[in-house]
Design an enzyme around this catalytic site. Structure first.
Site, PDB file in Angstrom:
ATOM      1  N   HIS A  42       0.834  -1.204   0.000  1.00  0.00           N
ATOM      2  CA  HIS A  42       0.000   0.000   0.000  1.00  0.00           C
ATOM      3  C   HIS A  42       0.871   1.256   0.000  1.00  0.00           C
ATOM      4  CE1 HIS A  42      -3.939  -1.988   1.009  1.00  0.00           C
ATOM      5  NE2 HIS A  42      -3.097  -2.935   1.396  1.00  0.00           N
ATOM      6  N   LEU A  91      -9.134  -3.197  10.462  1.00  0.00           N
ATOM      7  CA  LEU A  91      -9.269  -1.775  10.733  1.00  0.00           C
ATOM      8  C   LEU A  91     -10.258  -1.486  11.864  1.00  0.00           C
ATOM      9  CD1 LEU A  91      -9.140  -0.353   7.115  1.00  0.00           C
ATOM     10  CD2 LEU A  91      -7.372  -0.277   8.875  1.00  0.00           C
ATOM     11  N   GLU A 128     -18.172  -4.418  24.454  1.00  0.00           N
ATOM     12  CA  GLU A 128     -17.390  -5.649  24.553  1.00  0.00           C
ATOM     13  C   GLU A 128     -16.118  -5.607  23.712  1.00  0.00           C
ATOM     14  OE1 GLU A 128     -21.608  -6.512  25.631  1.00  0.00           O
ATOM     15  OE2 GLU A 128     -20.664  -5.585  23.872  1.00  0.00           O
ATOM     16  N   HIS A 141     -23.688 -17.365  31.712  1.00  0.00           N
ATOM     17  CA  HIS A 141     -25.049 -17.475  31.188  1.00  0.00           C
ATOM     18  C   HIS A 141     -25.057 -18.198  29.838  1.00  0.00           C
ATOM     19  CE1 HIS A 141     -25.317 -14.416  34.262  1.00  0.00           C
ATOM     20  NE2 HIS A 141     -26.642 -14.503  34.240  1.00  0.00           N
ATOM     21  N   GLY A 189      -4.318  -4.340  11.301  1.00  0.00           N
ATOM     22  CA  GLY A 189      -4.682  -4.644   9.922  1.00  0.00           C
ATOM     23  C   GLY A 189      -6.159  -4.882   9.796  1.00  0.00           C
ATOM     24  N   ARG A 239     -25.534 -20.172  34.531  1.00  0.00           N
ATOM     25  CA  ARG A 239     -26.287 -19.270  35.401  1.00  0.00           C
ATOM     26  C   ARG A 239     -26.792 -19.985  36.662  1.00  0.00           C
ATOM     27  NH1 ARG A 239     -31.705 -15.880  33.572  1.00  0.00           N
ATOM     28  NH2 ARG A 239     -31.942 -14.678  35.497  1.00  0.00           N
ATOM     29  N   ASP A 269     -34.972 -15.750  29.976  1.00  0.00           N
ATOM     30  CA  ASP A 269     -34.506 -14.576  29.233  1.00  0.00           C
ATOM     31  C   ASP A 269     -34.642 -14.742  27.725  1.00  0.00           C
ATOM     32  OD1 ASP A 269     -33.919 -12.937  31.327  1.00  0.00           O
ATOM     33  OD2 ASP A 269     -31.781 -13.408  31.387  1.00  0.00           O
TER      34      ASP A 269
END
Length: 623
Positions: free
Chosen positions: A40, A129, A368, A417, A127, A475, A425
């Protein structure tokens, strides 16, 4: 043609010398990529002025001692601009011209297409991105709050990657933590891989966005050496995390490609490369000695205390996530252990660590990707991070985990969980893909404990496992099966039921181990003896125990609270195939979309309850 050689540039270098250095970086970027036949160069040409000023006047770094704890950190988030980075290494005198021109992007050599820590001056692989800024925030966090070192973190990123959400997670945390030791330089060269970028040269929009996340923004002409110097001086004043928005030209200095679409990721053909080198003033052999790191002032680290793991009474019902939290607190006796949470610590029990060691606990909120990036940054600085969230939500950060493995990072992850076991849930919260994801990570270790004792022991084991390790927890609370002094070697298993008359083997982990034990009781009522294996180590798996069971019983039933693809069943089949064992085999795993319900209802609906396990064993024995 101008040829400058035998000159060493330092912090006092004048603008003319800086210009020559920038041209050298451009020339070497073109030469290296053309020689390799790939790379590049145009993305490297746009940022050469930024890097020339940074390495000469602001990057406090000892190239001969990259492990200096006070030395600054430079991360190329736009890792595809590796020709520029390697040209900088040549200018620093740590990479020779021959290596740059003959080994770049060649098999078996260290100057790879995107930088990796095989090079001692590279902290993390980049790398993919949108990750470099996030790693930089993690390293800056470690410097400010853990090491208390004066180093700065500089990150070069491209404008295309500013479309990635992870970039803004990172800048949000830089602003929240007031990381005045962190600076991002955005190379706004307008052109991406397949056309103009989203904002093109709208530098004011980039600045407003950065400021909205609590960072100071400075907009400059990225080819004005004096403006670059002033911006970097301001960024280093220790007042605020800074984003330098630098308007540049892709392919700067080479008229035939400058600001022209269609050159991304393409080396210049040899004839054009020759003209480009001439236009840039020809090869140079300048050397750079920038500012040296300040004296290291490490904070006194407390001595490691003995780790005393929690103990649990046989038969007591304890959730493995609870045992994880208690064991993590015990591991806090080691000063290198840090904990990271994504705002679910009261459920995962990572929050227990916060109460005991608040100075080594980091809240990333519902981000996260940034949690994993922070863990990577802290691991780079020698810490043992434990990053925890629901197993389902770790999948959001898979690319960060994958790249951490490319960087050969050591860190521990815990997903709680897991499976349909969580109950009401519903499917959005159920981790039923995580084992496949983590087993596929290069060099990973995957644990799935079934009781509190094994969960605590395996939590502790991860502190000494190299690479990326993963602990899958449940859980619900289940009976303690093992005494406190039981050991759980990596790659081992436990055989909880066995006899000389075993006719079938039931293999489970986590909740399904308890279902296997109950199924064995039902089979015993029918006069069928079943061996029961706790496969707590999913990767590496205990191939010897499985092969023995296959030989002794001739029939195996594997039950797992996970999708059938990539989980325990496939781990078992792989091990049996390698050993040449071919028993009768049944694999029970969830295939239908689960809904809300009780644990028992959902296990039964998924076909992994004790009744289904017992019936699968009977069916195998009828064959």
């Amino acid at each position: 043609m101008t040829t400058v050689s035998n000159t060493t540039l330092g912090p006092a270098s004048d603008s003319a010398q800086l210009f020559e250095l920038a041209q050298q970086l451009r020339v070497d970027s073109v030469r290296a990529s053309t020689g390799a036949g790939s790379g590049h160069p145009t993305s490297s040409l746009s940022a050469a002025d930024l890097m020339a000023v940074l390495m000469s006047r602001h990057l406090r770094y000892d190239w001969e001692a990259p492990d200096n704890p006070a030395g600054d950190h430079l991360i190329f988030s736009k890792g595809h601009a590796s020709p520029l980075l390697y040209a900088m290494f040549k200018a620093a005198g740590v990479v020779g011209d021959e290596e740059l021109m003959t080994t770049y992007r060649r098999f078996g050599h260290r100057l790879q297409g995107h930088p990796t820590p095989v090079l001692p001056w590279v902290d993390v692989a980049t790398g993919s991105l949108g990750q470099g800024i996030a790693y930089g925030v993690g390293i800056a966090l470690a410097g400010r709050y853990l090491e208390k070192q004066p180093y700065r973190v500089w990150v070069l990123c491209g404008d295309s990657e500013m479309a990635e959400g992870s970039v803004w997670e990172a800048l949000d945390k830089a602003g929240h933590h007031e990381l005045a030791n962190f600076t991002a330089l955005i190379d706004v060269n307008r052109l991406g891989q397949s056309g103009p970028t989203e904002l093109e040269w709208d530098t004011d929009s980039y600045a407003r966005r950065a400021e909205a996340f609590g960072c100071r923004a400075i907009v400059i002409d990225g080819h004005d050496l004096d403006a670059i110097d002033q911006a970097l001086t301001t960024a280093a004043d220790g007042q605020a995390p800074t984003v330098i928005v630098a308007k540049t030209v892709k392919g700067r200095g080479v008229a035939e490609v400058a600001d022209k679409d269609g050159w991304h990721g393409k080396p210049l053909p040899e004839d054009l490369a020759e003209r480009a080198v001439a236009e840039l003033g020809g090869p140079r052999d300048l050397r750079v000695r920038g500012p040296q790191p300040p004296d290291a002032t490490p904070a006194p680290a407390p001595a490691a205390e003995p780790v005393e793991l929690p103990r649990f009474d046989l038969g007591d019902k304890v959730a493995t996530r609870v045992a994880f939290g208690k064991a993590l607190v015990a591991l806090g006796a080691r000063p290198d252990v840090v904990a990271l949470d994504a705002e679910v610590g009261n459920s995962t029990h990572a929050e227990d660590f916060k109460k005991a060691y608040p100075e080594r606990y980091f809240q990333t909120y519902i981000a996260e990707q940034q949690m994993i990036a922070d863990a990577v940054g802290m691991a780079v600085r020698g810490y043992r991070p434990y990053a925890t969230t629901f197993a389902a939500f770790l999948t959001r950060a898979h690319d960060f985990i994958r790249m951490a493995a490319v960087s050969e990072i050591t860190m521990a992850l815990c997903g709680t969980h897991s499976g349909v076991e969580i109950g009401a849930d519903g499917p959005s919260q159920m981790g039923v893909e995580d084992l496949a994801m983590m087993r596929a990570v290069r060099g990973s270790t995957v644990f799935y404990p079934s009781d509190a004792t094994s969960a605590a022991a395996l939590t502790a084991a991860m502190a000494d496992v190299e690479g990326i390790s993963y602990l899958r927890t449940t859980r619900g609370a289940y009976p303690v099966l093992y005494p406190g002094d039981e050991t759980f070697p990596v790659g081992g298993s436990k055989t909880l039921r066995h006899s000389a008359d075993d006719q079938v083997t039931l293999v489970g982990a986590g909740v399904t181990l308890h279902e296997c034990l109950a199924a064995a009781d039902r089979l015993a009522d029918d006069g069928i003896q079943a061996r029961v294996i706790d496969l707590y180590s999913v990767k590496p798996v205990d191939a010897d125990a499985l092969a023995r069971a296959a030989q002794d019983t001739g029939a195996l039933v594997v039950a797992e609270d996970h999708h059938p693809e990539g989980g325990i069943g496939e781990a078992v089949l792989s091990a049996l195939s390698a050993s040449g064992s071919h028993p009768a085999f049944a694999h029970l795993a969830g295939t239908d979309l689960p809904g809300s319900g009780t644990t028992d209802e959902l296990l039964d609906a998924a076909g992994i309850s004790r009744a289904h396990i017992a019936e699968a064993a009977r069916t195998l024995l009828k064959r």
